[in-house]
Design a protein around this motif. Sequence first.
Motif, short mmCIF file in Angstrom:
data_model
loop_
_atom_site.label_atom_id
_atom_site.label_comp_id
_atom_site.label_asym_id
_atom_site.label_seq_id
_atom_site.Cartn_x
_atom_site.Cartn_y
_atom_site.Cartn_z
N VAL A 92 0.67 -1.10 0.09
CA VAL A 92 -0.07 0.16 0.12
C VAL A 92 0.90 1.11 0.06
CG1 VAL A 92 -1.56 1.36 1.19
CG2 VAL A 92 -1.92 -1.10 1.14
N VAL A 93 0.47 2.24 -0.94
CA VAL A 93 1.32 3.57 -1.16
C VAL A 93 0.54 4.55 -0.73
CG1 VAL A 93 2.79 4.99 -2.58
CG2 VAL A 93 2.92 2.37 -2.86
N ALA A 94 0.79 5.41 0.48
CA ALA A 94 -0.02 6.46 0.51
C ALA A 94 0.39 7.78 -0.43
CB ALA A 94 -0.06 6.68 1.89
N ALA A 95 -0.29 8.52 -0.87
CA ALA A 95 0.16 9.81 -1.59
C ALA A 95 -0.27 10.84 -0.68
CB ALA A 95 -0.58 9.69 -2.94
N VAL A 96 0.65 11.55 -0.08
CA VAL A 96 0.25 12.65 0.84
C VAL A 96 0.59 14.16 0.42
CG1 VAL A 96 0.24 13.20 3.29
CG2 VAL A 96 0.73 10.88 2.71
N HIS A 97 -0.41 14.72 0.38
CA HIS A 97 -0.19 16.24 0.36
C HIS A 97 -1.13 16.96 1.07
CE1 HIS A 97 -4.03 15.62 -1.94
NE2 HIS A 97 -4.09 16.89 -2.08
N GLY A 98 -0.74 18.03 1.65
CA GLY A 98 -1.64 18.89 2.56
C GLY A 98 -1.49 17.97 3.78
N VAL A 99 -2.80 18.16 4.52
CA VAL A 99 -2.97 17.64 5.93
C VAL A 99 -3.31 16.32 5.90
CG1 VAL A 99 -5.39 18.39 5.82
CG2 VAL A 99 -4.06 18.14 8.16
#
Length: 275
Positions: free
Chosen positions: A114-121
């Motif tokens: 599983v790859v989390a793509a995180v931007h912002g909060v």
Amino acid sequence: MSPFTGSAQRTERWKHLRLTIDDGVATVTLARPEKLNALTFGAYADLRDLLAELSRERSLRALVLAGEGRGFCSGGDVDEIIGATLAMDTAQLLDFNRMTGQVVRALRECPFPVVAAVHGVAAGAGAVLALAADFRVAAPSARFAFLFTAVGLSGGDMGAAYLLPRVVGLGHATRILMLGDPVRAPEAERIGLISELTGEGEADTRAAALARRLADGPALALARTKALLTAELDMPLAASVEMDASTQALLMNGEDYAEFHAAFTEKRPPKWRGR
């Protein structure tokens, strides 16, 4: 996760999130941008049930977890969850908290990366969802905030007190979970909370590229590696090396191991079959 199903049919439409599948890579998008993808009771339940369904899909090789709009996920919806929980009795609250934990367990126990793509909060439950992923690909705008103590609750929510020390160490985890201060992308990279720091606006693209690379790899080997990383966290060394030995013996009898040797001998890339 067993691939066998009973009478229930595969869910064709998910109300609280968006799902796309492309050549073995699933993308699950939290799609409530007007609320910074704040989670509701239904969103938690959909994530729990979706991950169970996807874990039975033999053709699935990787998953990207993303958030639509200005941020990844702002956590539980203050009005729809916090307000509602004030009226619940202890049994109902335990059911709810167990459900949120089941989402984290599903992320850790599903048989694909599983790859989390995180931007912002990525705040509260959003931070824990990202933490539960195998990889966190983050833009410079990303900030992780484990805000549970700020609302009068334990920082050890949804498995955070188990997972975070194992990712960043006990000292950093104590500070982050007790104080609840946001961890911005540069610090998150320094302490190992994120796997890759991208350019602004590139987190989704880079996460998709990483998921593609994983999906094109030896699926069974990756699934067993993920399972061992989770299982061996609390094992003594003797038990760990025995589990490693058993796993390798099974994989050495598999098609992918023989395919590597054939490809090496023939001086060509291996054609992984996930078997």
